[in-house]
Enzyme design. Structure first.
Site, PDB file in Angstrom:
ATOM      1  N   THR A  36       0.835  -1.215   0.000  1.00 32.70           N
ATOM      2  CA  THR A  36       0.000   0.000   0.000  1.00 32.70           C
ATOM      3  C   THR A  36       0.869   1.263   0.000  1.00 32.70           C
ATOM      4  O   THR A  36       0.373   2.338  -0.312  1.00 32.70           O
ATOM      5  CB  THR A  36      -0.956   0.050   1.221  1.00 32.70           C
ATOM      6  OG1 THR A  36      -0.175  -0.034   2.417  1.00 32.70           O
ATOM      7  CG2 THR A  36      -1.954  -1.093   1.183  1.00 32.70           C
ATOM      8  N   SER A  79      -6.829  -1.314   7.176  1.00 36.01           N
ATOM      9  CA  SER A  79      -8.196  -1.059   6.720  1.00 36.01           C
ATOM     10  C   SER A  79      -9.141  -2.107   7.279  1.00 36.01           C
ATOM     11  O   SER A  79      -8.884  -3.314   7.140  1.00 36.01           O
ATOM     12  CB  SER A  79      -8.255  -1.087   5.193  1.00 36.01           C
ATOM     13  OG  SER A  79      -9.588  -1.226   4.754  1.00 36.01           O
ATOM     14  N   SER A 119      -6.867   2.141  17.540  1.00 31.01           N
ATOM     15  CA  SER A 119      -8.022   2.388  18.408  1.00 31.01           C
ATOM     16  C   SER A 119      -9.106   1.337  18.203  1.00 31.01           C
ATOM     17  O   SER A 119      -9.995   1.203  19.047  1.00 31.01           O
ATOM     18  CB  SER A 119      -8.598   3.766  18.109  1.00 31.01           C
ATOM     19  OG  SER A 119      -9.122   3.793  16.785  1.00 31.01           O
ATOM     20  N   TYR A 142      -9.260  -6.907  11.155  1.00 27.53           N
ATOM     21  CA  TYR A 142      -8.173  -5.924  11.257  1.00 27.53           C
ATOM     22  C   TYR A 142      -7.877  -5.604  12.724  1.00 27.53           C
ATOM     23  O   TYR A 142      -6.715  -5.578  13.157  1.00 27.53           O
ATOM     24  CB  TYR A 142      -8.564  -4.646  10.495  1.00 27.53           C
ATOM     25  CG  TYR A 142      -7.694  -3.461  10.803  1.00 27.53           C
ATOM     26  CD1 TYR A 142      -6.383  -3.379  10.321  1.00 27.53           C
ATOM     27  CD2 TYR A 142      -8.170  -2.413  11.592  1.00 27.53           C
ATOM     28  CE1 TYR A 142      -5.578  -2.296  10.623  1.00 27.53           C
ATOM     29  CE2 TYR A 142      -7.368  -1.323  11.890  1.00 27.53           C
ATOM     30  CZ  TYR A 142      -6.081  -1.268  11.408  1.00 27.53           C
ATOM     31  OH  TYR A 142      -5.287  -0.200  11.706  1.00 27.53           O
ATOM     32  N   VAL A 172      -5.745   8.474  12.104  1.00 26.66           N
ATOM     33  CA  VAL A 172      -4.731   9.457  11.710  1.00 26.66           C
ATOM     34  C   VAL A 172      -5.016   9.969  10.297  1.00 26.66           C
ATOM     35  O   VAL A 172      -5.426   9.202   9.424  1.00 26.66           O
ATOM     36  CB  VAL A 172      -3.326   8.816  11.752  1.00 26.66           C
ATOM     37  CG1 VAL A 172      -2.248   9.869  11.551  1.00 26.66           C
ATOM     38  CG2 VAL A 172      -3.125   8.069  13.067  1.00 26.66           C
ATOM     39  N   ASP A 274     -17.634  -1.918  11.242  1.00 31.92           N
ATOM     40  CA  ASP A 274     -17.477  -0.496  11.558  1.00 31.92           C
ATOM     41  C   ASP A 274     -17.838  -0.208  13.023  1.00 31.92           C
ATOM     42  O   ASP A 274     -18.738  -0.829  13.578  1.00 31.92           O
ATOM     43  CB  ASP A 274     -18.428   0.292  10.650  1.00 31.92           C
ATOM     44  CG  ASP A 274     -17.876   1.651  10.287  1.00 31.92           C
ATOM     45  OD1 ASP A 274     -16.640   1.796  10.276  1.00 31.92           O
ATOM     46  OD2 ASP A 274     -18.672   2.564  10.016  1.00 31.92           O
TER      47      ASP A 274
END
Ligand code: UD2
Length: 314
Positions: A36, A79, A119, A142, A172, A274
């Protein structure tokens, strides 16, 4: 003078840490497999000893760690949706790679490893702000992978005496974040699309909130974590954030002002894995590192929009 290794050095956060080290005259090696990361992110970092290599390969880890005193471990597949689509690839890049790196670091006599935690470790429990005393509760592959890396840091500190510091980053953003991938961070995607007059998509109702953290604060936290006395920080895990949160709808409105975008966002169903709300308690990093965020969200967003407007990220 210390000698540093930055993993993921062609990525957004890695290249930003490497740039700060080079700017103060330190000796820096970088490694990246360009999964990436981008070659263009290495512009301006010509003094860095750069290796193309994959941390999933123990030989690459060995080469990278040789002669190094302090490692900043930023390499990852960062991600949530990518990990939902391909959990094995995320595990290889985040867990196998981290373990290989730690083994090589120990063998090479590296003194300290500073680790990019996430986080996402806190999961979706409603209690805010998130503090380090809370039990981790990852909900995406993830988040599990990044948390496993944290635990490996802790184990290598306890069992082998390697100095490790875990910094849990909160969303970030800033210059050099890739805006082109579907898996990119939301602010990079929104900046690029809105500056180009293209409609951004909000997944869910847009009332989810994040403690968006400008890159300069994260770089500062890393430099402090590398320099802090071992007795204070080794084996510790701490949040690195701004301790303020904003919803995606509010962020869209701010970006509309900054970019001049006059349309509305499209709304699509929320993504699986999410998290609804995220906000950090940053007192521990304050106590242990003397960390306090220097750039707030609005100023960070303004600088970020200007960077993309000037052609960054293309
Ligand atoms: C997680 C972690 C973050 C970092 C990151 C790495 C949390 C709270 N944060 O970020 O610390 O580790 O993973 O990738 O777990 N979205 C849209 N439209 C888009 C793109 C995203 O609405 O085009 C939404 C997305 O559904 C989410 C929010 O924006 O609600 C932030 O998404 P993200 O991918 O930028 O970051 P997130 O929170 O998964």
């Amino acid at each position: 003078m210390a000698s540093y290794l930055v993993t993921g050095a062609a990525g957004f956060i890695g290249r930003s840490i490497a740039a700060a080290l080079l700017a103060r005259g330190d000796s820096v090696r970088g490694i990246d497999n360009f999964s990436t990361g981008k070659r263009s992110n290495l512009a301006g970092l010509e003094r860095m000893d750069f290796i193309v290599g994959d941390l999933a390969d123990p030989v690459a880890c060995e080469r990278a760690c040789s002669g190094v005193e302090i490692v900043f471990h930023e390499a990852a597949l960062a991600s949530v949706p990518r990990s939902v689509a391909d959990p094995v690839a995320t595990n290889v890049a985040c867990v196998d790679a981290t373990l290989n790196l730690l083994v090589a670091a120990r063998a090479a006599g590296v003194r300290r490893v500073v680790y990019a935690g996430s986080s996402s470790a806190y999961g979706d429990a409603p209690a805010l702000p998130k503090h380090e005393g809370m039990l981790p509760s990852p909900i995406s592959p993830y988040a599990v992978a990044k948390l496993a890396g944290e635990h490996y840091m802790g184990a290598f500190s306890r069992v082998y005496g390697l100095e490790t510091v875990v910094l849990r980053y909160f969303n970030v953003f800033g210059p050099f974040q890739d805006p082109m991938s579907h898996y990119s961070g939301v602010l990079a995607i929104f900046c690029r699309r809105m500056l180009a007059g293209e409609q951004p998509t909000i997944y869910g109702d847009g009332e989810q909130s994040r403690d968006f953290t400008y890159i300069e604060n994260v770089v500062q936290g890393n430099l402090l974590a590398a320099a802090a006395p071992a007795a204070k920080v080794s084996g510790q895990t701490m949040n690195l954030a701004t301790s303020s949160r904003i919803t995606l709808n509010q962020t869209f409105a701010l970006l509309a002002e900054l970019t001049g975008y006059s349309g509305k966002p499209a709304y699509e169903p929320a993504r699986s894995g999410d998290i609804r709300d995220s906000l950090a308690d940053i007192r521990l990093a304050g106590e242990l590192l003397g960390y306090s965020p220097q750039v707030d969200f609005r100023e960070g967003l303004r600088r970020t929009v200007e960077w993309y407007r000037a052609g960054g990220g293309n």
